[in-house]
Design an enzyme around this catalytic site. Structure first.
Site, PDB file in Angstrom:
ATOM      1  N   HIS A 166       0.860  -1.198   0.000  1.00  0.00           N
ATOM      2  CA  HIS A 166       0.000   0.000   0.000  1.00  0.00           C
ATOM      3  C   HIS A 166       0.888   1.237   0.000  1.00  0.00           C
ATOM      4  CE1 HIS A 166      -3.324   2.601   0.613  1.00  0.00           C
ATOM      5  NE2 HIS A 166      -3.724   2.244   1.817  1.00  0.00           N
TER       6      HIS A 166
ATOM      7  N   HIS B 243      -2.541  -1.990  -9.694  1.00  0.00           N
ATOM      8  CA  HIS B 243      -3.502  -1.361  -8.777  1.00  0.00           C
ATOM      9  C   HIS B 243      -4.761  -2.210  -8.752  1.00  0.00           C
ATOM     10  CE1 HIS B 243      -6.138   1.539  -6.891  1.00  0.00           C
ATOM     11  NE2 HIS B 243      -5.044   2.198  -6.527  1.00  0.00           N
TER      12      HIS B 243
ATOM     13  N   ASP C  35       2.403   6.024  -6.921  1.00  0.00           N
ATOM     14  CA  ASP C  35       3.680   5.980  -6.203  1.00  0.00           C
ATOM     15  C   ASP C  35       4.883   5.979  -7.138  1.00  0.00           C
ATOM     16  OD1 ASP C  35       2.276   3.831  -3.647  1.00  0.00           O
ATOM     17  OD2 ASP C  35       2.500   6.002  -3.719  1.00  0.00           O
TER      18      ASP C  35
HETATM   19  C1  SDX Z   1      -1.406   2.494  -3.317  1.00  0.00           C
HETATM   20  O1  SDX Z   1      -6.123   1.220  -3.125  1.00  0.00           O
HETATM   21  C2  SDX Z   1      -5.618   2.339  -3.401  1.00  0.00           C
HETATM   22  O2  SDX Z   1      -6.247   3.220  -3.964  1.00  0.00           O
HETATM   23  C3  SDX Z   1      -4.156   2.521  -2.961  1.00  0.00           C
HETATM   24  C4  SDX Z   1      -3.537   3.810  -3.414  1.00  0.00           C
HETATM   25  C5  SDX Z   1      -4.127   4.986  -2.706  1.00  0.00           C
HETATM   26  O3  SDX Z   1      -4.070   6.088  -3.269  1.00  0.00           O
HETATM   27  O4  SDX Z   1      -4.540   4.815  -1.528  1.00  0.00           O
HETATM   28  O5  SDX Z   1      -3.697   3.951  -4.808  1.00  0.00           O
HETATM   29  C6  SDX Z   1      -2.036   3.809  -3.084  1.00  0.00           C
HETATM   30  O6  SDX Z   1      -1.339   1.694  -2.425  1.00  0.00           O
HETATM   31  C7  SDX Z   1      -0.925   2.167  -4.709  1.00  0.00           C
HETATM   32  C8  SDX Z   1      -0.366   0.708  -4.790  1.00  0.00           C
HETATM   33  C9  SDX Z   1       1.055   0.732  -4.232  1.00  0.00           C
HETATM   34  N1  SDX Z   1       1.569  -0.651  -4.154  1.00  0.00           N
HETATM   35  C10 SDX Z   1       2.450  -1.113  -5.012  1.00  0.00           C
HETATM   36  O7  SDX Z   1       2.896  -0.482  -5.974  1.00  0.00           O
HETATM   37  C11 SDX Z   1       2.929  -2.521  -4.706  1.00  0.00           C
HETATM   38  C12 SDX Z   1       3.047  -3.321  -5.989  1.00  0.00           C
HETATM   39  N2  SDX Z   1       1.723  -3.523  -6.493  1.00  0.00           N
HETATM   40  C13 SDX Z   1       1.121  -4.832  -6.275  1.00  0.00           C
HETATM   41  O8  SDX Z   1       1.480  -5.483  -5.120  1.00  0.00           O
HETATM   42  C14 SDX Z   1      -0.312  -4.898  -6.679  1.00  0.00           C
HETATM   43  O9  SDX Z   1      -0.421  -4.364  -7.923  1.00  0.00           O
HETATM   44  C15 SDX Z   1      -1.367  -4.293  -5.776  1.00  0.00           C
HETATM   45  C16 SDX Z   1      -1.214  -4.751  -4.374  1.00  0.00           C
HETATM   46  C17 SDX Z   1      -1.294  -2.802  -5.839  1.00  0.00           C
HETATM   47  C18 SDX Z   1      -2.702  -4.755  -6.320  1.00  0.00           C
HETATM   48  O10 SDX Z   1      -2.664  -6.104  -6.290  1.00  0.00           O
HETATM   49  P1  SDX Z   1      -3.932  -7.031  -6.577  1.00  0.00           P
HETATM   50  O11 SDX Z   1      -5.103  -6.274  -7.069  1.00  0.00           O
HETATM   51  O12 SDX Z   1      -4.119  -7.878  -5.348  1.00  0.00           O
HETATM   52  O13 SDX Z   1      -3.425  -7.817  -7.824  1.00  0.00           O
HETATM   53  P2  SDX Z   1      -2.891  -9.311  -7.758  1.00  0.00           P
HETATM   54  O14 SDX Z   1      -1.909  -9.460  -6.625  1.00  0.00           O
HETATM   55  O15 SDX Z   1      -4.073 -10.219  -7.812  1.00  0.00           O
HETATM   56  O16 SDX Z   1      -2.050  -9.434  -9.129  1.00  0.00           O
HETATM   57  C19 SDX Z   1      -2.698  -9.771 -10.352  1.00  0.00           C
HETATM   58  C20 SDX Z   1      -1.572 -10.242 -11.254  1.00  0.00           C
HETATM   59  C21 SDX Z   1      -0.666 -11.270 -10.577  1.00  0.00           C
HETATM   60  O17 SDX Z   1      -0.124 -12.049 -11.618  1.00  0.00           O
HETATM   61  P3  SDX Z   1      -0.334 -13.650 -11.544  1.00  0.00           P
HETATM   62  O18 SDX Z   1       0.233 -14.065 -10.200  1.00  0.00           O
HETATM   63  O19 SDX Z   1      -1.868 -13.822 -11.629  1.00  0.00           O
HETATM   64  O20 SDX Z   1       0.414 -14.155 -12.731  1.00  0.00           O
HETATM   65  O21 SDX Z   1      -0.703  -9.143 -11.572  1.00  0.00           O
HETATM   66  C22 SDX Z   1       0.593  -9.404 -11.046  1.00  0.00           C
HETATM   67  C23 SDX Z   1       0.442 -10.472  -9.986  1.00  0.00           C
HETATM   68  O22 SDX Z   1       1.637 -11.219  -9.880  1.00  0.00           O
HETATM   69  N3  SDX Z   1       1.063  -8.160 -10.441  1.00  0.00           N
HETATM   70  C24 SDX Z   1       2.322  -7.760 -10.417  1.00  0.00           C
HETATM   71  C25 SDX Z   1       2.310  -6.527  -9.769  1.00  0.00           C
HETATM   72  N4  SDX Z   1       1.057  -6.214  -9.422  1.00  0.00           N
HETATM   73  C26 SDX Z   1       0.287  -7.243  -9.823  1.00  0.00           C
HETATM   74  N5  SDX Z   1       3.464  -8.333 -10.883  1.00  0.00           N
HETATM   75  C27 SDX Z   1       4.594  -7.636 -10.686  1.00  0.00           C
HETATM   76  N6  SDX Z   1       4.664  -6.455 -10.072  1.00  0.00           N
HETATM   77  C28 SDX Z   1       3.544  -5.860  -9.616  1.00  0.00           C
HETATM   78  N7  SDX Z   1       3.628  -4.685  -9.022  1.00  0.00           N
END
Ligand code: SDX
Length: 371
Positions: free
Chosen positions: A223, A262, A314
């Site tokens: 997050h 996201h 971010d």
């Molecule tokens: C913020 O909610 C909000 O609005 C938050 C925010 C706000 O303003 O409050 O926008 C701020 O928190 C932004 C997000 C910051 N976090 C990150 O950047 C961390 C990296 N991002 C991921 O961990 C992820 O994208 C999330 C946590 C943000 C969202 O994850 P989800 O919706 O649970 O997606 P998922 O884990 O189900 O992934 C779906 C697929 C997966 O692939 P498979 O395993 O199915 O093959 O996408 C891949 C994931 O592996 N994936 C990524 C990835 N994000 C998703 N692969 C590599 N790097 C990534 N960052």
């Protein structure tokens, strides 16, 4: 037994609240804040006007904005015991731990703590907007054993926040970029930290307890903690080719690349990231940081090519903080400081239309066992 409803891990796609505060209109790539477009607000209004819109429900006129700035200035000094508590924490503590502790310690000093009326929570909101930046800046300066910076009455709210951290009065351009960054981070519907705050507020506990739940959530790397990790990745990479190699190695190791993806935007660009990308381009033009923009663009291209993923806020906010001279460990605390406007709005809305959050479970454990 409650009627069987669908179980959604992580409540993905579940509507968990009704609100008049904000909505991510993904189809139209717009972030709606009380009817306005967040990106337009961030570019045309000071952060404090956006905070007033969120918390009071409408944009302030000139007099109301001046009054808000004056009230915040009066409430800015931290109670000395809170400063003493911050000074007692380990020099190695993460600034998010200082923020969580300092915010918790502020509660008992607020005379309106147990009053959830609109008038009382408005007064508390002023104190929180005034003091959260002070906890962040004071905690950091104490850890660095640098003198605490008193606010300069000639500077505005955002400029003083940046000044209190760096000890250098920001230029107009720097102050404007930091103010836009705070506004862009101010509210984003129902992320984990806002949800945590309203779940806690729904027990009718005090506003500071609900905010502390938000800090605890935002520290997590999935997050709020991502912006700090993004900057470390960019520094480690040094060059666009270096970043491409680093990302490919991380992906091969099944690691998440911070700053991408996201839950709501899925395979679309976070509109806020686009605005920060433009801000970064303008900030670094003609400076020694010019290469930072091309570095970030390469990372964006690689993640789109390899994973079909786009940057979230971010990813481009981190280098903007960096160019503004903000120490990397303060990226997430500043994210929280900006988001206090949205959190306060949601907590007040929860108090006004409360229903205790108490979901059910689908039990998949054993049954019928006997001693
Ligand atoms: C913020 O909610 C909000 O609005 C938050 C925010 C706000 O303003 O409050 O926008 C701020 O928190 C932004 C997000 C910051 N976090 C990150 O950047 C961390 C990296 N991002 C991921 O961990 C992820 O994208 C999330 C946590 C943000 C969202 O994850 P989800 O919706 O649970 O997606 P998922 O884990 O189900 O992934 C779906 C697929 C997966 O692939 P498979 O395993 O199915 O093959 O996408 C891949 C994931 O592996 N994936 C990524 C990835 N994000 C998703 N692969 C590599 N790097 C990534 N960052």
């Amino acid at each position: 037994m409650a009627e069987e409803t669908t179980f959604r891990p992580g409540l993905e796609g579940v509507i968990a609240a009704e609100t008049e505060i904000s909505w991510l209109d993904v189809d139209h790539e717009q972030i709606v804040l009380r009817g306005y477009d967040l990106l337009e607000l961030a570019q045309k209004c000071p952060y404090l006007s956006v905070a007033h819109l969120l918390i009071a429900g409408r944009l302030p006129d000139k007099e109301e904005l001046t009054a808000l700035e004056q009230e915040i200035a009066q409430e800015t000094p931290l109670p000395q015991p809170v400063v003493d508590i911050l000074a007692k924490l380990p020099r190695t503590a993460h600034p998010m731990d200082l923020l969580r502790t300092g915010l918790s310690a502020l509660g008992p000093f607020d005379p309106d703590l147990e009053d959830h009326s609109s008038e009382a929570t408005w007064r508390q909101s002023i104190r929180v907007l005034a003091r959260v930046p002070q906890i962040i800046a004071t905690g950091w300066r104490l850890q660095q054993e640098e003198p605490i910076v008193e606010n300069d009455p000639k500077l505005g709210y955002s400029a003083n926040f940046l000044y209190s951290i760096t000890g250098k009065r920001p230029t107009q351009t720097e102050a404007a970029a930091f103010d836009e960054l705070l506004a862009v981070y101010s509210e984003h519907e129902l992320p984990n930290s806002t949800f945590a705050a309203i779940v806690v507020a729904s027990t009718l506990t005090d506003l500071y307890s609900a905010l502390v739940a938000g800090v605890a959530s935002l520290k997590g790397p999935l997050h709020g903690g991502a912006n700090e990790a993004v900057m470390h990745m960019l520094i480690e990479a040094k060059t666009p080719d270096g970043l491409e190699r680093l990302i490919l190695d991380k992906l091969a190791a099944k690691e998440r690349i911070m700053g991408f993806g996201h839950r709501v935007y899925m395979h679309k660009m976070d509109p806020r990231a686009q605005l920060m990308k433009t801000a970064l381009h303008q900030l670094v033009a003609g400076t020694p940081h010019e290469g930072l923009f091309d570095l970030c663009v390469r990372g964006e291209e690689v993640m789109h090519r390899e994973k079909g993923l786009y940057p979230n806020l971010d990813y481009y906010a981190a280098p903007v903080y960096y160019v503004l001279g903000v120490p990397i460990p303060l990226y997430t605390p500043i994210f929280f400081a900006a988001r206090t406007a949205g959190l306060l709005a949601h907590i007040r809305e929860q108090y006004a239309h409360n229903r205790l959050f108490r979901p059910r479970v689908r039990y998949i454990g054993p049954q019928g066992l006997h001693l």
